[in-house]
Design a protein around this motif. Sequence first.
Motif, PDB file in Angstrom:
ATOM      1  N   GLY A  37       0.780  -1.228   0.000  1.00 36.98           N
ATOM      2  CA  GLY A  37       0.000   0.000   0.000  1.00 36.98           C
ATOM      3  C   GLY A  37       0.814   1.281   0.000  1.00 36.98           C
ATOM      4  O   GLY A  37       0.242   2.361   0.065  1.00 36.98           O
ATOM      5  N   SER A  40      -0.312   3.547  -2.896  1.00 35.72           N
ATOM      6  CA  SER A  40      -1.747   3.548  -3.230  1.00 35.72           C
ATOM      7  C   SER A  40      -2.269   4.947  -3.533  1.00 35.72           C
ATOM      8  O   SER A  40      -2.974   5.147  -4.526  1.00 35.72           O
ATOM      9  N   SER A  41      -1.954   5.920  -2.678  1.00 33.64           N
ATOM     10  CA  SER A  41      -2.472   7.277  -2.890  1.00 33.64           C
ATOM     11  C   SER A  41      -1.989   7.860  -4.210  1.00 33.64           C
ATOM     12  O   SER A  41      -2.769   8.474  -4.938  1.00 33.64           O
ATOM     13  N   VAL A  64      -8.088   1.486   1.546  1.00 38.01           N
ATOM     14  CA  VAL A  64      -6.654   1.739   1.373  1.00 38.01           C
ATOM     15  C   VAL A  64      -6.092   2.227   2.701  1.00 38.01           C
ATOM     16  O   VAL A  64      -6.802   2.765   3.539  1.00 38.01           O
TER      17      VAL A  64
END
Length: 65
Positions: A37, A40-41, A64
Amino acid sequence: MLVETDHPVAGRHRMVGSPIKMGGVPEPEGRNSPELGQHSSEVLSELLGYDAARLAALREEGVVG
């Protein structure tokens, strides 16, 4: 062919280095694999166009990290 690197979670470990070797050219520095992760952003916002509100909603829902 093996290089040692420090990973923020796994600690010091060995991994496969670059198979390409050329005289007079420095070997590229090894990079650690990303944590789960970690990007992810960036993927959701830069590649898929999600705005900050949508990202916040996904974080709140636990989709997330």
